[in-house]
Design an enzyme around this catalytic site. Structure first.
Site, PDB file in Angstrom:
ATOM      1  N   GLU A   1      -4.637  -6.407   3.153  1.00 41.68           N
ATOM      2  CA  GLU A   1      -3.366  -7.048   3.509  1.00 41.68           C
ATOM      3  C   GLU A   1      -3.330  -8.539   3.201  1.00 41.68           C
ATOM      4  OE1 GLU A   1      -5.018  -4.926   5.430  1.00 41.68           O
ATOM      5  OE2 GLU A   1      -3.656  -3.217   5.532  1.00 41.68           O
TER       6      GLU A   1
ATOM      7  N   ALA B   1       3.166  -3.442  11.182  1.00 40.74           N
ATOM      8  CA  ALA B   1       2.985  -4.828  11.656  1.00 40.74           C
ATOM      9  C   ALA B   1       1.612  -5.011  12.291  1.00 40.74           C
ATOM     10  CB  ALA B   1       4.081  -5.191  12.648  1.00 40.74           C
TER      11      ALA B   1
ATOM     12  N   GLN C   1       2.122  -2.121   5.669  1.00 46.37           N
ATOM     13  CA  GLN C   1       2.433  -0.750   6.094  1.00 46.37           C
ATOM     14  C   GLN C   1       2.859  -0.650   7.566  1.00 46.37           C
ATOM     15  OE1 GLN C   1      -0.674   2.414   5.375  1.00 46.37           O
ATOM     16  NE2 GLN C   1       0.706   2.689   3.652  1.00 46.37           N
TER      17      GLN C   1
ATOM     18  N   LEU D   1      -6.098  -1.744  -0.795  1.00 49.51           N
ATOM     19  CA  LEU D   1      -5.886  -1.751   0.654  1.00 49.51           C
ATOM     20  C   LEU D   1      -6.452  -3.039   1.249  1.00 49.51           C
ATOM     21  CD1 LEU D   1      -6.658   1.411   2.818  1.00 49.51           C
ATOM     22  CD2 LEU D   1      -6.353  -0.877   3.739  1.00 49.51           C
TER      23      LEU D   1
ATOM     24  N   GLU E   1       0.835  -1.203   0.000  1.00 48.77           N
ATOM     25  CA  GLU E   1       0.000   0.000   0.000  1.00 48.77           C
ATOM     26  C   GLU E   1       0.871   1.255   0.000  1.00 48.77           C
ATOM     27  OE1 GLU E   1      -2.132  -0.793   3.586  1.00 48.77           O
ATOM     28  OE2 GLU E   1      -3.077  -2.583   2.731  1.00 48.77           O
TER      29      GLU E   1
ATOM     30  N   HIS F   1       0.213   0.949  15.621  1.00 45.92           N
ATOM     31  CA  HIS F   1       1.387   1.294  14.805  1.00 45.92           C
ATOM     32  C   HIS F   1       2.698   0.968  15.517  1.00 45.92           C
ATOM     33  CE1 HIS F   1      -1.783   3.589  12.870  1.00 45.92           C
ATOM     34  NE2 HIS F   1      -1.005   3.821  11.836  1.00 45.92           N
TER      35      HIS F   1
END
Lengths: 321, 355
Positions: A59, A83, A81, A57, A28, A128
């Site tokens: 995964e 983990a 993008q 988009l 992505e 994130h």
């Protein structure tokens, strides 16, 4: 040339794309945008949209399609993008990437490198800052690598794209731009499956990897202790021999990782030491790790993530034990 | 103001009806009499093999088995429409595909006996091994199709999924991925009306499963899945159109047996339902057609049955003579042998693999 980890990984990807037409990147925002951390900056312009592929988009299909590409003779390097968004693709990795070689007795293989940023310390939003290395390390058939700096990152990545196995390549976001070091412009490889003894010492062994290597080095320097520091570099398969050799020399072991304590990589390391070097120990094995909880929001992360002070305190305690 | 943002419909077609009558306008031009007979024989072989493995399972000579009874036309129609270079991505019930594409029968039986060696793919097979997690094979099909397009190879990836599998995220993701990159990908929904105990009407409110492709912007069509010629034509058309992007084909068929040997369909399936579908049997109608044309008779049927049983018995004997090698479990995990795994292998071997 002096490079940070972002430039070093970019350089490795550039070389991989140049050397092998079967290598493609997919993920992505990796094309025009160059990735959210700019790791793939400039590569789409250089190699075209069919080799640096901006995907929808989704995964699971990024990893699933990469598996298909690998089965069809390519060597894909998918990027997830963060983990924290890779859990949805976990099934593809566990149920398929890890198993094809085994379930078909080597007649179908999945050579690919899954890149994804890990770890906290950059004040990012929830999801994130995950440290999922053991989720992948528990899966036989996957290789799990986590570099601690630019030189290792480039060399490990260039080695990973030559292997005929699925490699989960975890890139600590905190280190992306933290420091520069001398990195060769051209191609070189760092061995996968081999830990790196960063500092020889005799007082204790500190076993760590990824984001914790830097605070460990700082703590050791500040304390002025004669520690042996081992950067695991590859989490799975584990380089047991290097660890045991060090334990036999020092008799004291501290394991440091950012991921949660319970069932973490430290548990695996400690268990192997208990099985194979118990009588070499002069003190119980110690662990410094993230707390056994979901990774906190950014305002709280400083209270949770292991730091120099906690590592320093653990060194004191271990040496007085 | 209001205007139509999207208008669409799904075509359904059948080439041969339940009585073996042909719609000449749809009859595939490259199917001659000998091909019809050959397709028929492969349906017979698939059904005989299926019955044999089911029987082996009941005798404790095979592991859990997923029968293909009633769904043979989907596999045989598809396999005959595919070219050698086209790639087969199965779930776990496409037995006829393996049979036509030359997967050794003894290896196929070995898989259902529970040995990984039966999942090893022969050189040049152009297909994957069995995929159990429902729907998860679909994105791999998309990736294989991407590789074909990237390498400019004249080949198509055909990925099978069941009616239940179309509820999975991976199904939607793969069709979307294929649509975006206009990949030479065919999604073949083997709609056998049952996802274990869940009937088709409880699986989704969608009127057809084929229309799920509309959201991905790809071609979609529904066909009679008990009509091998309808499946043949749908796959052939999709291959011809593959340079323009994917096609989603829904083949409407019926699972005459159980999901696997571990469930009992009488618990959840109305008897009348199965009885009604028996009249639509994919083999019966082809036999009627061939008999009418004088291409088949009872003597030929008996001869084919005998030959096929012999072939199957030989394969069973070969599979049952297979000697497992526990070391092969350890030696195919990575492209190399990690030191720590070697220690585990050595320890297991030293303990005579716990026997």
């Amino acid at each position: 040339m002096q490079m940070n980890m972002v430039s070093a990984i970019n350089s490795a990807l550039d070389i991989a794309l140049k050397e092998n037409d079967d290598v493609v990147l997919l993920g992505e925002d990796i094309g025009k945008d160059g990735g959210v951390f700019r790791v793939t900056e400039g590569l789409m312009a250089k190699y075209g949209e069919d080799r640096v592929v901006d995907t929808p988009l989704a995964e699971s299909s990024i990893i699933g399609a990469a598996i298909g590409m690998a089965l069809a003779g390519m060597h894909p390097i998918p990027e997830i993008q963060f983990a924290g968004f890779m859990y949805i693709a976990y099934d593809q990795l566990v149920s398929h990437a890890a198993r094809f070689r085994s379930r078909t007795r080597g007649t179908l293989t999945v050579p690919m490198v899954v890149r994804t940023p890990v770890g906290g310390g950059v004040r990012a939003l929830e999801h994130h800052s995950e440290n999922p290395e053991v989720l992948y390390s528990h899966i036989g058939g996957l290789i799990v690598v986590e570099p601690s700096g630019p030189y290792d990152a480039k060399g490990l990545l260039l080695k990973a794209v030559k292997m005929q196995d699925p490699v989960v390549f975890l890139e600590p976001t905190r280190i992306y731009r933290l420091f520069r070091e001398e990195v060769p412009d051209g191609s070189y490889e760092v061995e996968i499956g081999k830990a790196n003894v960063l500092r020889q010492g005799s007082a204790l062994s500190i076993i760590t990897y990824g984001t914790m290597v830097q605070p460990v080095k700082n703590a050791v320097e500040k304390k002025g202790v004669d520690a042996e520091i081992i950067d695991m570099r590859t989490i799975n398969p584990i380089d047991e021999a290097t660890i045991l050799e060090s334990v036999k020399k020092t008799g004291r072991v501290l394991i440091v990782h950012e991921a949660p304590l319970s069932y973490g990589a430290g548990a695996e390391v400690a268990a192997r030491i208990a099985e194979k070097a118990l009588y070499e120990l002069q003190a119980p094995v110690m662990r410094v790790a993230g707390p056994s909880m979901p990774y906190p929001f950014p305002a709280y992360e400083g209270y949770a993530t292991p730091n120099e002070k906690r590592i320093g305190d653990a060194i004191d305690k271990l040496l007085s034990a | 103001m209001i205007s139509k943002a999207y208008e669409g419909s799904i075509d359904y077609f059948q080439v041969m009806d339940e009585g073996g009558n042909i719609d000449q306008s749809l009859f595939p031009k490259d199917v001659d009499d000998s091909k019809m007979v050959s397709m028929y024989k492969y349906m017979l072989l698939t059904r005989a093999l299926d019955a044999k493995i089911l029987s082996l399972q009941r005798q404790g000579r095979a592991a859990t088995y997923a029968p293909s009874l009633g769904e043979e036309a989907v596999h045989i129609g598809c396999a005959f429409a595919m070219r050698k270079q086209d790639f087969f991505v199965p779930n776990f019930r496409q037995h006829g595909m393996y049979v036509v594409r030359g997967f050794p029968l003894d290896r196929f039986i070995l898989y259902w006996k529970g040995f990984e060696e039966g999942d090893a793919v022969p050189q040049g097979f152009n297909g994957l091994s069995v995929s159990v997690p429902v729907g998860s094979q679909m994105p791999q099909g998309a990736g294989i199709a991407y590789a074909f397009k990237y390498k400019k190879r004249d080949a198509v990836a055909i990925a099978f999924v069941g009616d239940g599998g179309t509820s999975e995220g991976d199904f939607y993701e793969s069709m979307n991925f294929g649509g975006v990159f206009k990949l030479p990908l065919i999604g073949l929904i083997e709609n056998n009306q049952w996802a274990i105990s869940m009937p088709r009407n409880k699986q989704t409110a969608s009127k057809t499963l084929a229309q799920k492709g509309i959201a991905a912007g790809i071609a979609c069509v529904q066909v009679d899945g008990n009509d091998m010629l309808a499946v043949y034509k749908a796959v052939q058309d999709a291959i011809a159109n593959a340079k323009n992007g994917p096609t989603l084909i829904e083949a409407v068929t019926y699972r005459m047996g159980m999901h696997t040997t571990s469930d009992d369909p009488t618990k959840y399936r109305p008897d009348a339902d199965a009885e009604a579908w028996k009249k639509k049997d994919p083999i019966v109608r082809v036999r009627a057609y061939l008999t009418k044309k004088g291409l088949w008779n009872d003597v030929m049927e008996q001869q084919a049955n005998e030959e096929q049983l012999k072939q199957i018995d030989e394969a069973v004997a070969k599979a049952e003579a297979f000697k497992p090698d526990p070391k092969s479990m350890f030696e195919n995990v990575y492209s190399f042998m990690p030191e720590v795994l070697k220690q585990e292998e050595d320890a297991a071997e030293a303990a005579n693999f716990w026997r």
